[in-house]
Scaffold this active site. Structure first.
Site, mmCIF file in Angstrom:
data_model
loop_
_atom_site.group_PDB
_atom_site.id
_atom_site.type_symbol
_atom_site.label_atom_id
_atom_site.label_comp_id
_atom_site.label_asym_id
_atom_site.label_seq_id
_atom_site.Cartn_x
_atom_site.Cartn_y
_atom_site.Cartn_z
ATOM 1 C CD GLU A 100 59.061 19.771 36.303
ATOM 2 O OE1 GLU A 100 57.849 20.019 36.488
ATOM 3 O OE2 GLU A 100 59.525 19.362 35.210
ATOM 4 C CG HIS A 246 35.707 36.177 28.768
ATOM 5 N ND1 HIS A 246 36.711 36.807 29.446
ATOM 6 C CD2 HIS A 246 36.287 35.112 28.164
ATOM 7 C CE1 HIS A 246 37.856 36.144 29.256
ATOM 8 N NE2 HIS A 246 37.616 35.114 28.499
HETATM 9 C C1 BG6 Z 1 39.548 32.614 26.547
HETATM 10 C C2 BG6 Z 1 38.996 31.228 26.673
HETATM 11 O O1 BG6 Z 1 39.503 33.284 27.760
HETATM 12 O O2 BG6 Z 1 38.789 33.333 25.594
HETATM 13 C C3 BG6 Z 1 38.977 30.522 25.335
HETATM 14 O O3 BG6 Z 1 39.793 30.489 27.584
HETATM 15 C C4 BG6 Z 1 38.258 31.347 24.320
HETATM 16 O O4 BG6 Z 1 38.370 29.244 25.447
HETATM 17 C C5 BG6 Z 1 38.816 32.750 24.296
HETATM 18 O O5 BG6 Z 1 38.431 30.738 23.050
HETATM 19 C C6 BG6 Z 1 38.022 33.655 23.387
HETATM 20 O O6 BG6 Z 1 38.688 34.855 23.285
HETATM 21 P P1 BG6 Z 1 38.508 35.776 22.013
HETATM 22 O O7 BG6 Z 1 39.300 36.993 22.329
HETATM 23 O O8 BG6 Z 1 39.033 35.005 20.846
HETATM 24 O O9 BG6 Z 1 37.054 36.022 21.910
#
Ligand code: BG6
Length: 486
Positions: A100, A246
């Site tokens: 936990e 991203h």
């Molecule tokens: C993650 C997000 O960082 O990236 C997700 O939390 C998203 O919501 C994912 O689906 C997308 O990653 P990829 O590599 O599939 O484009």
């Protein structure tokens, strides 16, 4: 040596070279990304024999039960054909510990397990638990000997203020240089390729500026909805989940001026300069609505029935300095869209030539996923006796070549391998994390001040029409990308 036999009740003098501990071992990220990545590393002989993969979870599983759960995930996610023998060898590295982790005293459980010469923790849990775990480890004096490092998952906090606080606590306990902020997009092959394409080719480098480029569009669209992650997504939304990390990372690679070297410190100088120069011009936030096939976001599990969280975000920004000063940049991302595709479009100003009419747009497209490659659209003469222009496309599909696919590690596989080898080049420096948060806050602020409505878009569509209108106001339109399947 079988690392799973390393559990000892009495003091242990033999320490494994690496103990990789995952907090959040029964979560989606661990099943979908981390364990398959580790299996790939095993397949490629990148794990030392005495590496321990210590999986911490709140659920009461025996090691065998845990292995039975992860096996189908690895079968599903592996980029190689599944090999039972490799898997059997792989699971010898794994320990499952029920703990936990919100209870400080529970950390004494870890004292029964040997500490590594190098200890890397992966906090695959919500950011509210980052300091809880770090303090728990410290509480039982677990961090006192040997090396201890941490990989943190975005969004690295709940707000800018919280992210700063987390960074402060973790820096005190682990040291600044031992914190790795992961943005798995940086581990994607084509994101790394952006700099090679830009700075390895005179023909691209010389035109990559505001004299030639009219606009830039970056799209990351997903077919999936929030799946099992409703509670997380209710805190994050598309802004914190995708856009402020991203997409901004991709944008900074597309826009940054040439670094002196590819070292993290030189890259940081150029990236910082971009992040400091961002101006936000416009924004559209959307949320997916139901259609005959899919639920509305508000009907998903663990989502509030009146949720105001965005599952789609499109922004218009510009950078007020550098080679691409004032070029409009459009970023969009969303869930439950009609296509899974991440791509970048560099769109050129119309040719100044008066020799031809009906010239088409010249575009460089960098395809990040699912297809990886680069294509160029440009004008050429249509074969025949009259001087008619047609648009032609040159397409390099990197992922169409089997050998390239085999040699391309998954993003998490590459980044874990780097972290094991103490290479932090592809991790996001704290300064950039902080600046991304500031950008995210400025977006949320604008939405609040201007009282921007959250617009609904139908599932399986290209997103809200308001995002199209944002570009139309500038005389542009989104350029979509066809999918190629190999
Ligand atoms: C993650 C997000 O960082 O990236 C997700 O939390 C998203 O919501 C994912 O689906 C997308 O990653 P990829 O590599 O599939 O484009």
């Amino acid at each position: 040596m079988d690392p799973s036999t390393l559990k000892v009740g009495e003091k242990m003098f033999k320490n494994p070279s690496l103990v990789f501990t995952i907090f959040g071992s029964t979560g989606d990220l661990t099943y979908r990304k981390l364990l398959p990545a580790l299996y790939h590393l095993k397949h490629r002989n990148r794990l030392t024999d005495d590496t321990v993969i210590r999986c911490i979870g709140r659920k009461e599983y025996s090691k065998d039960e845990y292995i039975a759960i992860i096996e189908p995930w690895i079968k599903k996610q592996t980029r190689f054909s599944f090999n039972q023998e490799t898997f059997n060898e792989f699971v010898k590295h794994i320990q499952y510990i029920k703990m936990e982790f919100t209870n400080k005293d529970a950390y004494s459980t870890l004292l029964d397990y040997p500490v590594g010469l190098d200890n890397l923790y992966y906090f695959a849990v919500a950011p509210e638990y980052f300091t809880v775990i770090a303090e728990g480890l410290n509480h039982v004096n677990y961090l006192s000997d040997f090396k201890h490092r941490v990989i943190l998952e975005k969004p690295f906090g709940d707000s800018l203020e919280h992210a700063i606080e987390v960074n402060k606590v973790l820096t005190n306990l682990f040291g600044f240089e031992n914190l790795y902020h992961i943005d798995h997009y940086l581990g994607k092959e084509m994101i790394q390729n952006i700099l090679a394409i830009r700075f390895g080719n005179r023909m691209f480098e010389s035109v990559w500026n505001h004299d030639n480029i009219e606009q830039i569009q970056i799209t990351a669209s997903e077919i999936v909805g929030v799946e099992t992650r409703g509670s997380y997504y209710e805190q994050a939304g598309a802004l914190k989940d995708m856009l402020q990390n991203h997409l901004l990372q991709i944008m900074s690679y597309v826009v940054m001026d040439k670094p002196n070297t590819l070292n993290s410190s030189d890259m940081l100088v150029k990236q910082k300069s971009i992040m400091e120069g961002i101006s936000l011009d416009d924004i559209v936030l959307g949320q997916y609505d139901k259609n005959d096939k899919f639920l509305a976001y508000r009907d998903e599990k663990n989502v509030h029935p009146n949720s105001q969280i965005e599952t789609y975000a499109a922004v218009k920004i510009h950078i007020n300095k550098g080679q691409l000063k004032n070029v409009p940049i459009y970023l969009r991302t969303g869930k439950r869209l009609k296509q899974r595709a991440t791509y970048i479009k560099i769109i050129f100003k119309p040719s100044s030539s008066n020799l031809y009419s009906n010239l088409h747009q010249e575009v460089i497209t960098i395809k990040v996923q699912p297809d990886e490659g680069i294509s160029l659209s440009f004008n050429a003469k249509k074969p025949g006796t009259i001087n008619t222009i047609t648009d032609v496309k040159m397409d390099f599909c990197q992922s169409c070549i089997l050998e390239n696919r085999i040699n391309t590690p998954e993003a998490y596989e590459r980044l874990l391998d780097d972290a094991f080898g103490h290479d932090d080049t592809l991790f996001t420096p704290w300064q950039i994390v902080e600046m991304s948060w500031k950008f995210g806050e400025s977006v949320r602020e604008l939405v609040k001040i201007e009282n921007r409505p959250l617009v609904l878009y139908p599932a399986n569509s290209q997103g809200p029409k308001e995002a199209d209108e944002m570009l139309q106001r500038d005389g542009f339109e989104w350029l979509d990308e066809d999918e190629i399947s190999y």
